[in-house]
Motif scaffolding. Structure first.
Motif, mmCIF file in Angstrom:
data_model
loop_
_atom_site.group_PDB
_atom_site.id
_atom_site.type_symbol
_atom_site.label_atom_id
_atom_site.label_comp_id
_atom_site.label_asym_id
_atom_site.label_seq_id
_atom_site.Cartn_x
_atom_site.Cartn_y
_atom_site.Cartn_z
ATOM 1 N N ILE A 1 1.416 -5.910 -7.693
ATOM 2 C CA ILE A 1 2.727 -5.262 -7.560
ATOM 3 C C ILE A 1 3.466 -5.305 -8.888
ATOM 4 C CG2 ILE A 1 5.009 -5.483 -6.482
ATOM 5 C CD1 ILE A 1 3.642 -6.440 -3.949
ATOM 6 N N VAL A 2 3.486 -6.494 -9.480
ATOM 7 C CA VAL A 2 4.219 -6.714 -10.724
ATOM 8 C C VAL A 2 3.584 -5.953 -11.888
ATOM 9 C CG1 VAL A 2 4.839 -8.508 -12.394
ATOM 10 C CG2 VAL A 2 5.126 -8.929 -9.954
ATOM 11 N N ALA A 3 2.291 -5.635 -11.766
ATOM 12 C CA ALA A 3 1.604 -4.896 -12.826
ATOM 13 C C ALA A 3 2.184 -3.489 -12.996
ATOM 14 C CB ALA A 3 0.109 -4.816 -12.534
ATOM 15 N N LYS A 4 2.844 -2.999 -11.948
ATOM 16 C CA LYS A 4 3.499 -1.681 -12.019
ATOM 17 C C LYS A 4 4.973 -1.899 -12.348
ATOM 18 C CE LYS A 4 0.419 0.098 -8.415
ATOM 19 N NZ LYS A 4 -0.287 -1.190 -8.186
ATOM 20 N N ASN A 5 5.521 -1.062 -13.214
ATOM 21 C CA ASN A 5 6.898 -1.257 -13.653
ATOM 22 C C ASN A 5 7.877 -1.214 -12.480
ATOM 23 O OD1 ASN A 5 8.867 -1.524 -15.880
ATOM 24 N ND2 ASN A 5 9.515 0.516 -15.236
ATOM 25 N N GLY B 1 9.171 9.633 -29.651
ATOM 26 C CA GLY B 1 10.170 9.050 -28.761
ATOM 27 C C GLY B 1 10.053 9.523 -27.339
ATOM 28 N N ASP B 2 8.899 10.132 -27.004
ATOM 29 C CA ASP B 2 8.689 10.579 -25.622
ATOM 30 C C ASP B 2 8.458 9.361 -24.740
ATOM 31 O OD1 ASP B 2 8.779 13.076 -26.706
ATOM 32 O OD2 ASP B 2 6.602 13.367 -26.695
ATOM 33 N N SER B 3 8.718 9.505 -23.437
ATOM 34 C CA SER B 3 8.400 8.439 -22.479
ATOM 35 C C SER B 3 6.907 8.420 -22.267
ATOM 36 C CB SER B 3 9.105 8.672 -21.140
ATOM 37 O OG SER B 3 8.723 9.912 -20.596
ATOM 38 N N ILE B 4 6.323 7.190 -22.181
ATOM 39 C CA ILE B 4 4.859 7.054 -22.049
ATOM 40 C C ILE B 4 4.502 6.807 -20.607
ATOM 41 C CG2 ILE B 4 2.893 5.644 -22.765
ATOM 42 C CD1 ILE B 4 4.360 5.067 -25.345
ATOM 43 N N MET C 1 8.955 -13.776 -17.409
ATOM 44 C CA MET C 1 7.972 -13.734 -18.488
ATOM 45 C C MET C 1 7.199 -12.421 -18.446
ATOM 46 S SD MET C 1 6.625 -17.676 -18.645
ATOM 47 C CE MET C 1 5.904 -17.518 -20.276
ATOM 48 N N GLU C 2 6.890 -11.951 -17.244
ATOM 49 C CA GLU C 2 6.200 -10.665 -17.124
ATOM 50 C C GLU C 2 7.066 -9.526 -17.650
ATOM 51 O OE1 GLU C 2 3.014 -9.856 -15.841
ATOM 52 O OE2 GLU C 2 2.756 -12.001 -16.182
ATOM 53 N N ASP C 3 8.383 -9.710 -17.579
ATOM 54 C CA ASP C 3 9.330 -8.695 -18.056
ATOM 55 C C ASP C 3 9.705 -8.927 -19.523
ATOM 56 O OD1 ASP C 3 10.836 -6.376 -17.544
ATOM 57 O OD2 ASP C 3 12.660 -7.544 -17.183
ATOM 58 N N ASN C 4 8.986 -9.853 -20.174
ATOM 59 C CA ASN C 4 9.225 -10.192 -21.590
ATOM 60 C C ASN C 4 10.632 -10.715 -21.838
ATOM 61 O OD1 ASN C 4 6.603 -9.301 -22.407
ATOM 62 N ND2 ASN C 4 7.336 -7.188 -22.388
ATOM 63 N N ARG C 5 11.225 -11.314 -20.837
ATOM 64 C CA ARG C 5 12.547 -11.944 -20.983
ATOM 65 C C ARG C 5 12.328 -13.464 -21.017
ATOM 66 N NH1 ARG C 5 15.496 -11.550 -16.842
ATOM 67 N NH2 ARG C 5 14.039 -10.605 -15.369
ATOM 68 N N TYR C 6 11.811 -13.909 -22.144
ATOM 69 C CA TYR C 6 11.417 -15.314 -22.244
ATOM 70 C C TYR C 6 12.624 -16.248 -22.280
ATOM 71 C CZ TYR C 6 6.975 -13.130 -23.237
ATOM 72 O OH TYR C 6 5.842 -12.364 -23.154
ATOM 73 N N GLY C 7 13.741 -15.764 -22.804
ATOM 74 C CA GLY C 7 14.953 -16.578 -22.785
ATOM 75 C C GLY C 7 15.405 -16.857 -21.363
ATOM 76 N N PHE D 1 0.826 -1.200 0.000
ATOM 77 C CA PHE D 1 0.000 0.000 0.000
ATOM 78 C C PHE D 1 0.865 1.256 0.000
ATOM 79 C CE2 PHE D 1 -3.021 3.116 1.563
ATOM 80 C CZ PHE D 1 -4.189 2.736 0.908
ATOM 81 N N MET D 2 2.002 1.172 0.684
ATOM 82 C CA MET D 2 2.927 2.308 0.750
ATOM 83 C C MET D 2 3.852 2.360 -0.467
ATOM 84 S SD MET D 2 2.348 3.917 3.674
ATOM 85 C CE MET D 2 3.849 4.729 4.202
ATOM 86 N N MET D 3 3.660 1.431 -1.398
ATOM 87 C CA MET D 3 4.460 1.326 -2.629
ATOM 88 C C MET D 3 5.936 1.045 -2.340
ATOM 89 S SD MET D 3 2.703 4.069 -5.238
ATOM 90 C CE MET D 3 2.776 5.473 -4.136
ATOM 91 N N ASP D 4 6.182 0.398 -1.188
ATOM 92 C CA ASP D 4 7.527 -0.088 -0.868
ATOM 93 C C ASP D 4 7.585 -1.539 -1.354
ATOM 94 O OD1 ASP D 4 9.915 -0.933 0.152
ATOM 95 O OD2 ASP D 4 9.556 -0.245 2.204
ATOM 96 N N TYR D 5 7.784 -1.687 -2.668
ATOM 97 C CA TYR D 5 7.620 -2.993 -3.286
ATOM 98 C C TYR D 5 8.727 -3.981 -2.910
ATOM 99 C CZ TYR D 5 4.263 -0.333 -6.006
ATOM 100 O OH TYR D 5 3.217 0.460 -6.378
#
Length: 612
Positions: A201-205, A609-612, A236-242, A169-173
């Protein structure tokens, strides 16, 4: 036991009330529920004067004092009761909350410290005080109280669940993940629960980065299967399938599941469309498996990967597989995938996967190679295989679609009617068949009959096909009275497109706009012309159709969609970044309330090329 004892006391209080007191109490509750707190407080005060030990009276009056923000009165009321029940640390902790509500934080902290000290910092007292602090949104104080109780108890795992929740809740992941790891180390059976708590938690970068870091640190200290599974999932959530594949191989090696672990990973990777990694995992599971049924499923999965990679034209894939296995499987001919399916169907002719393999061959011939006759021959053979029962509705529906593409509407109609009559067909499949039957009537210019067939779908808004049915219903109704000839031409143009006669369809749509420029369907015809022009790589013709819609049909509800499509043509087909940005910017300027506005803004930022 305490709860039962407390309930008996409350029941005793109620039964000890006189009928007048009972009526007064009910009236006070009624005033409270209706928000008439001033009237309720008078009744509760009268009752508490008559019976100061009655807990329902006390609790009601305390609630009303809080509602009226009479915190001093609530504190006095609670303190007087505490004198009669000095062991009630829950009541004392609540007095701390009353001080906090009044803005007297120092007094609140002092009361809570007294509760913890006098109780010997037992677990129940720590949890009670922490709950009061959390209820006051003093989350950092709640964390401190839990950590204090953990330290004094000497149990490093105490309050892990509560702390994990508060840290999240405090975003101290990082600390949240550490607490969930504590729980996992205590009990492997909590894996699913802990993973479900990590999902938000993982849903947030930031949360994903933190979780990856903490899990890696924990694995460095002590390796375990549950932690490895978490690491694989995070990769896998980080798209690092290797990286996930590397972890999956380590798990397989540790538990020696005879390929089962690798197969499950391959299924997950396929679901995530990581086809190259999934293909390698399926191959590895085949090599490790000793069960023939399991091996066939892995071979089928491998063939599905090759099919998908062929569709994507991923020629790089062949370099990742041994030369003896590559078979040039990703070349556009789809021959590699077809060969794999044919082998499964030949080796296991009376199995579900054998039937599924034949179905996939038919699908490739239909959708990828446009070999309609070859596809029909395959689908006919599938329908005759004994295990294919549950597949029959899909087979019949696909044959129906192929017959529409061949221009044979009567044969198509028979197949869709057969879907509705099939005992294997589920409601979704029946809804699709119903929509196709309506479309056939539409192609035959039987518009009233089309509307009748659409009606059940338009009445069931939960059906996936209901939106398409509603759009077709509105389209027909809007045009069939004054512009029925235009509607007939439009239906014929759509029928041509379904037969892959795209160039003829484009000419038909152009003719509609020329002959019936004021018809409600004219803007739809321009959109269709543009869409099919893109399929033929005629991008200038598509842009011309879009511009004509914007210039000549100022009242069209499709103008924002059209402008968005212009941007997509420049972005994806003409690779003109500057013009794509300008097209998307028009949406922001002229259509600020469009459903496409947010997506246009996002694309502009991507292109710049802006950050989203």
């Amino acid at each position: 036991m305490k709860i039962i004892f407390f309930s008996l006391i409350c029941a005793g209080y109620i039964f000890s009330q006189t009928p007048d007191d009972q009526n007064t109490f009910r009236l006070a509750q009624a005033f409270e529920q209706s928000g008439e707190f001033e009237r309720a407080v008078q009744l509760y005060e009268m009752l508490i004067r008559k019976d100061s030990l009655n807990y329902p009276y006390f609790d009601g009056l305390r609630r009303i004092y809080i509602q009226l923000k009479r915190y001093d009165d609530a504190i006095t009321l609670s303190s007087n009761r505490l004198k009669k029940t000095p062991a009630d640390f829950a009541l004392q902790a609540n007095i701390g909350s009353l001080f906090s509500m009044e803005g007297r934080g120092t007094q609140a902290d002092s009361v809570w410290d007294i509760v913890l000290f006098s109780s010997g910092n037992n677990q129940l007292a720590c949890r009670t005080v922490a709950n009061e602090q959390v209820n006051q949104r003093l989350f950092d104080k709640g964390i401190t109280t839990y950590l204090r109780g953990r330290k004094i108890s000497g149990d490093p795992n105490l309050f892990a669940n509560e702390l994990a929740y508060l840290y999240s809740f405090m975003m101290d992941y990082e600390n949240a993940t550490r607490e969930y790891v504590r729980m996992l180390r205590q009990n492997d059976l909590q894996f699913d629960f802990i993973k479900s708590r990590l999902v938000p938690i993982v849903a947030k970068n930031d949360g994903l980065i933190a979780a990856i870091k903490i899990i890696a640190e924990e694995l460095h200290l002590h390796e375990s299967i549950p932690l490895l599974r978490i690491q694989m999932w995070l990769s896998m959530e980080d798209n690092r399938y290797g990286d996930a594949f590397t972890v999956a191989k380590k798990i397989e090696q540790l538990i020696n599941s005879s390929g089962a672990e690798m197969f499950q990973f391959a299924e997950q990777a396929f679901h995530e469309k990581a086809y190259t990694i999934a293909a390698q995992a399926y191959q590895l599971s085949v090599q490790q498996s000793a069960q023939i049924q399991f091996t066939v499923a892995a071979k089928f999965g491998y063939a599905r990967c090759i099919e998908e990679l062929s569709a994507l034209g991923d020629t790089a894939f062949s370099s990742t597989i041994a030369a003896s296995q590559s078979m040039l499987e990703t070349r556009p001919s789809f021959s590699g995938a077809i060969s794999l399916y044919e082998k499964i169907a030949s080796d296991f002719p009376f199995s579900n996967l054998g039937a599924n393999s034949l179905y996939r061959i038919g699908w490739i011939r239909y959708k990828q190679l446009f070999d309609l006759d070859g596809a029909l021959a395959i689908f006919d053979s599938v329908s005759k295989i004994t295990p294919a029962g549950p597949m029959i509705p899909s087979v019949l529906s696909t044959i129906g679609d192929i017959n529409i593409s061949r221009g044979k509407l009567e044969e198509a109609q028979k197949k869709f009617l057969a879907v509705n009559a099939s005992p294997y067909a589920n409601q979704d499949q029946k809804n699709t068949a119903q929509l196709r039957l309506a479309e056939i009537r539409f192609f035959n210019n039987n518009f009233d009959s089309t509307l009748l067939l659409l009606q059940p779908l338009t009445e069931n808004l939960r059906a996936d096909e209901s939106n398409d049915a509603l759009m077709l219903q509105y389209f027909i109704t809007e045009n069939k009275f004054q512009f029925v000839d235009a509607l007939k031409l439009y239906a014929h143009a759509e029928f041509l497109a379904r037969q892959f006669k795209t160039a003829e369809a484009i000419r038909q749509f152009s003719e509609i706009v020329d002959l019936y420029p004021v018809a409600p369907l004219a803007d739809d015809a321009l959109l269709r012309k543009a869409e099919y022009s893109i399929q033929l790589h005629r991008y200038d013709d598509a842009l011309s159709a879009y511009q004509k819609l914007l210039e000549n049909y100022k009242g069209s509800i499709e103008r924002d969609k059209t402008q968005f499509k212009i941007g997509e043509v420049y972005q994806f087909f003409l690779n003109n970044k500057e013009k794509a940005i300008k097209a998307y910017e028009v949406i922001l300027e002229q259509f600020p309330f469009s459903l496409f506005t947010e997506e246009a803004r996002k694309k502009i930022r991507q292109l710049r090329g802006d950050s989203i």
